[in-house]
Design a protein around this motif. Sequence first.
Motif, short mmCIF file in Angstrom:
data_model
loop_
_atom_site.label_atom_id
_atom_site.label_comp_id
_atom_site.label_asym_id
_atom_site.label_seq_id
_atom_site.Cartn_x
_atom_site.Cartn_y
_atom_site.Cartn_z
N VAL A 21 -6.27 9.74 -6.95
CA VAL A 21 -7.18 9.34 -5.88
C VAL A 21 -7.98 8.10 -6.24
CG1 VAL A 21 -7.36 11.71 -5.07
CG2 VAL A 21 -9.03 10.84 -6.72
N ALA A 22 -7.88 7.65 -7.48
CA ALA A 22 -8.63 6.48 -7.93
C ALA A 22 -7.84 5.78 -9.03
CB ALA A 22 -10.02 6.88 -8.42
N ARG A 23 -8.41 4.70 -9.56
CA ARG A 23 -7.69 3.81 -10.47
C ARG A 23 -7.77 4.31 -11.91
NH1 ARG A 23 -10.69 -1.36 -7.64
NH2 ARG A 23 -10.18 -0.73 -5.52
N SER A 24 -7.17 5.46 -12.16
CA SER A 24 -7.27 6.06 -13.49
C SER A 24 -6.11 5.66 -14.40
CB SER A 24 -7.33 7.58 -13.38
OG SER A 24 -6.20 8.08 -12.69
N ALA A 25 -5.13 4.90 -13.90
CA ALA A 25 -4.01 4.44 -14.72
C ALA A 25 -4.01 2.91 -14.67
CB ALA A 25 -2.68 5.00 -14.20
N PRO A 26 -4.71 2.25 -15.60
CA PRO A 26 -4.86 0.79 -15.50
C PRO A 26 -3.56 0.02 -15.64
CG PRO A 26 -5.65 1.59 -17.62
CD PRO A 26 -5.39 2.81 -16.77
N GLN A 27 -2.52 0.65 -16.16
CA GLN A 27 -1.24 -0.02 -16.32
C GLN A 27 -0.53 -0.23 -14.97
OE1 GLN A 27 -2.11 2.90 -17.60
NE2 GLN A 27 -2.28 2.66 -19.82
N LEU A 28 -0.91 0.54 -13.95
CA LEU A 28 -0.19 0.53 -12.67
C LEU A 28 -0.95 -0.28 -11.63
CD1 LEU A 28 0.77 4.32 -12.46
CD2 LEU A 28 2.13 2.43 -13.38
N PRO A 29 -0.25 -1.09 -10.84
CA PRO A 29 -0.92 -1.80 -9.73
C PRO A 29 -1.50 -0.80 -8.74
CG PRO A 29 1.28 -2.70 -10.15
CD PRO A 29 1.18 -1.43 -10.94
N TRP A 30 -2.75 -1.00 -8.36
CA TRP A 30 -3.41 -0.11 -7.40
C TRP A 30 -3.71 -0.91 -6.14
CZ3 TRP A 30 -4.95 5.04 -7.12
CH2 TRP A 30 -5.81 5.35 -6.06
N GLY A 31 -3.20 -0.43 -5.02
CA GLY A 31 -3.48 -1.10 -3.76
C GLY A 31 -2.54 -0.61 -2.68
N GLY A 32 -2.83 -0.99 -1.44
CA GLY A 32 -2.05 -0.51 -0.31
C GLY A 32 -1.45 -1.61 0.51
N VAL A 33 -0.86 -1.21 1.62
CA VAL A 33 -0.24 -2.15 2.55
C VAL A 33 -0.87 -1.95 3.92
CG1 VAL A 33 1.91 -2.18 1.25
CG2 VAL A 33 1.64 -0.52 3.09
N ARG A 34 -0.50 -2.82 4.82
CA ARG A 34 -1.01 -2.78 6.19
C ARG A 34 -2.54 -2.79 6.20
NH1 ARG A 34 1.53 2.20 8.72
NH2 ARG A 34 1.54 3.03 6.60
#
Length: 548
Positions: A434-447
């Motif tokens: 539900v939040a940015r707890s894995a800094p290695q992975l890009p976090w964000g959405g589309v549309r």
Amino acid sequence: MAGEHDDVPRMRAVAPATGRPLGTVAVAGPREVQAAVRESGEVQRLWAQLRLADRARYMARAAQAVIDEAPELVELVGAEQGRPRAEVEIGELLPAVETLQWLAENGPQILAGERAGISRVLHPLTRARWTYEPLGVVAVLGPAAEPFATPLGDVAVALMAGNGVVLKPSPHGALAGERIARVFARAGLPEGLLQVVHGHAATGGALVEAPGVAQVRFTGSAVAGGKVLEACARGVKRVVAELGGKDAAIVCADAQVPRAAQGIAWAAFTNAGQSGGSVERVYVLQEVAEPFLAALTERARSLRVGDPADPATEIGPLVGGERLHRLTELLEEAVALGATIHCGGPREVAGLSGAFCAPVVLTGVPPGARMAREEVPGPVVAVTVVAREEDAIAAVNDADLGLGASVWTADRYKGQRIARELRVGMVWMNHHLVARSAPQLPWGGVRGSGIGRARGAIALRTCAEPKVITWDPGAAGAFWWFPYDAALARTGRAVAQLRSARDADREAAWREGVPSVLSVAARTLRSARGHRRRARLAASPGASRRPD
């Protein structure tokens, strides 16, 4: 927050659970915002000269500062947000440490630049590489319900890339913002590089529009985010924006129902359902709908609502009463349109004045209800039974927001197939972040969920400007330099034909283009010899400049 009469306008931080005052911060007007941007920019010019490895050491020291100050941070963030202390430890402090340590270990390599292999047809002797140059000053606007780890990570990413930062925390997280600055101060960050300004929409608007800001990194509501995007478009500024989500979970017929119910309950109700990636919709296949709904409802009813300072509390208050008011409106409208509430709703807690809501599970929410399309600011999840997986996919994709989704299935390959068809920025299988707890992975959405990514290598690189640097030995000019003639035009055609996939084109190039190619090559070699001869004469002792 409430204002206080003083020579300098101030905001008062209060605990949402009790209304108890926690402290005050000065409100920054347009003049103070511009001064903060200017000061950060002045220090940034020196910061940008540091080696990447040196910047990384500041990130490592900041991580240690978070660890050293953990007891104080847990109490402060827990009180200011009304979050259970276990959630602050796991959902705020650990992600902050993880992000800082990951940047320290991987940032230098990600931003080191690369050598580029370019075509030898047009550039036979050219060597090329690109580097990553800082943008300047980055503005970070933090969210209301994730006030520490989320903005701290954005600040750290911008600093690691060599930028200065001006942070504007949410009014609901002002004191957490001050502690972010303190963490970096303890790490020895140059004074003035990180600035913190406080205020409401006017302060945020002044920061976004400040002339010295090169990039804006925003996390917040779609309404506020739309204004930020408009301002950045007018100012031709880079922007990374997370505008929230309407995250969904798909429960397949082969899912482990008890585990799916447990995981979705956590993803829907942790942080009182206020995280950017909170699950708000569940689409469950009819084969397992009854046991899943029963398990989810039972889990929701078992969650303890109360004082977030109590270690046993699992659901604290919403960060503001306005959120409970909006949530109540959405619930009442959904019920009026035919939805059924199986558990939960607004609740009073003895001895506390906060805006509490027990976890809500609904079914039968019609597509026309606002709850079906708008982000809900609290612990509410709507369950819909579907006949086919394709129906679930279509329903997930029908929303305007596309931050994240999860697929709960025992078949990995089916999960991957469904993930490819979902129009969202992130898909979790048998889990949901539900939040940015894995800094290695890009976090964000589309549309409608935003633009850009907040974590991962791509986030670092979007905080910098690629700069191409090439080297030519200077022995001769390129063969296409002036003068132009028919032989040069025929040479260009011959080179293109030699790269053709058709045998006839390549044969024609050898047959018709060779004379022109040899003519141009001879001219280029004569030019090269002339350049070398003039260079030797210029370098010889006693050489003097002669008039042309």
